[in-house]
Design a protein around this motif. Structure first.
Motif, short mmCIF file in Angstrom:
data_model
loop_
_atom_site.label_atom_id
_atom_site.label_comp_id
_atom_site.label_asym_id
_atom_site.label_seq_id
_atom_site.Cartn_x
_atom_site.Cartn_y
_atom_site.Cartn_z
N GLU A 24 0.83 -1.20 0.00
CA GLU A 24 0.00 0.00 0.00
C GLU A 24 0.87 1.26 0.00
O GLU A 24 0.61 2.21 -0.76
CB GLU A 24 -0.91 0.01 1.23
N GLU A 61 -8.80 -11.08 2.75
CA GLU A 61 -9.80 -10.25 2.09
C GLU A 61 -9.19 -8.92 1.64
O GLU A 61 -9.46 -8.43 0.55
CB GLU A 61 -10.96 -10.01 3.05
N GLN A 62 -8.35 -8.34 2.49
CA GLN A 62 -7.69 -7.08 2.14
C GLN A 62 -6.77 -7.24 0.94
O GLN A 62 -6.72 -6.37 0.08
CB GLN A 62 -6.93 -6.53 3.34
N TRP A 63 -6.05 -8.36 0.87
CA TRP A 63 -5.20 -8.61 -0.30
C TRP A 63 -6.05 -8.66 -1.56
O TRP A 63 -5.71 -8.07 -2.59
CB TRP A 63 -4.43 -9.92 -0.17
N GLY A 64 -7.16 -9.38 -1.50
CA GLY A 64 -8.04 -9.48 -2.67
C GLY A 64 -8.56 -8.13 -3.12
O GLY A 64 -8.56 -7.82 -4.31
N GLN A 65 -8.98 -7.32 -2.18
CA GLN A 65 -9.47 -5.98 -2.51
C GLN A 65 -8.35 -5.12 -3.09
O GLN A 65 -8.56 -4.37 -4.04
CB GLN A 65 -10.06 -5.31 -1.27
N PHE A 66 -7.17 -5.25 -2.52
CA PHE A 66 -6.02 -4.46 -2.95
C PHE A 66 -5.63 -4.77 -4.39
O PHE A 66 -5.46 -3.86 -5.21
CB PHE A 66 -4.85 -4.71 -1.99
N SER A 68 -7.45 -6.18 -6.69
CA SER A 68 -8.56 -5.81 -7.57
C SER A 68 -8.59 -4.30 -7.81
O SER A 68 -8.71 -3.85 -8.95
CB SER A 68 -9.87 -6.30 -6.96
N LEU A 69 -8.50 -3.53 -6.74
CA LEU A 69 -8.57 -2.08 -6.83
C LEU A 69 -7.47 -1.51 -7.72
O LEU A 69 -7.70 -0.58 -8.50
CB LEU A 69 -8.47 -1.47 -5.43
N HIS A 70 -6.28 -2.08 -7.63
CA HIS A 70 -5.13 -1.54 -8.35
C HIS A 70 -4.78 -2.33 -9.62
O HIS A 70 -3.80 -2.00 -10.30
CB HIS A 70 -3.92 -1.46 -7.43
N GLY A 105 -9.10 -12.74 -8.46
CA GLY A 105 -7.97 -11.84 -8.60
C GLY A 105 -6.62 -12.53 -8.60
O GLY A 105 -5.64 -11.97 -9.06
#
Length: 130
Positions: A24, A61-66, A68-70, A105
């Motif tokens: 991040e 879950e945070q890794w997956g969101q990260f 995906s977002l980027h 992802g």
């Protein structure tokens, strides 16, 4: 600067949280991440079946969101994933397992992907391991 990041520890470990925070911070600082590579017990961060305790952060879950977002390249070592039961649909079918559990992802691929990422990056940063 271009970073390749390798995670060797499970999602409930301090190393997994540090890897995520580093990733991040790298992007926030204007750097690039050429690949996130999960190896050894790090592959558990790509399991869609990980459930964190209610009073804990869900690093998986945070890794997956990260990623995906980027729009990041998230790769799971296929050999380490198979040994630890992290399977995509193709591998679940191949080995006649009842279900796939690779989170969205992420993709399964070989260790050569880590080597390639280290060649493309200015720095390979590793978290966890023995």
């Amino acid at each position: 600067m271009k970073f390749a990041i390798a995670l060797f520890s499970p999602p409930h470990s301090p190393a997994a949280r540090r890897a995520l925070r580093f990733a991040e911070a790298a992007l926030a600082g204007g750097h690039e991440i050429v690949r996130l590579f999960l190896y050894q017990d790090g592959v558990h961060s790509a399991s869609a079946n990980i459930v964190a305790a209610q009073d804990e952060l869900s690093v998986s879950e945070q890794w997956g969101q990260f990623i995906s977002l980027h729009g990041l390249d998230g790769v799971v070592c296929i050999a380490a994933g198979l040994r630890r039961g992290v399977l995509d649909q193709q591998e679940a079918n191949r080995y006649r397992r009842p279900a796939a559990n690779l989170a969205a992802g992420w993709e399964l691929s070989g260790l050569g992907q880590l080597h390639e990422a280290s060649q493309q990056a200015d720095r390979l940063v590793c978290f966890g391991g023995h």
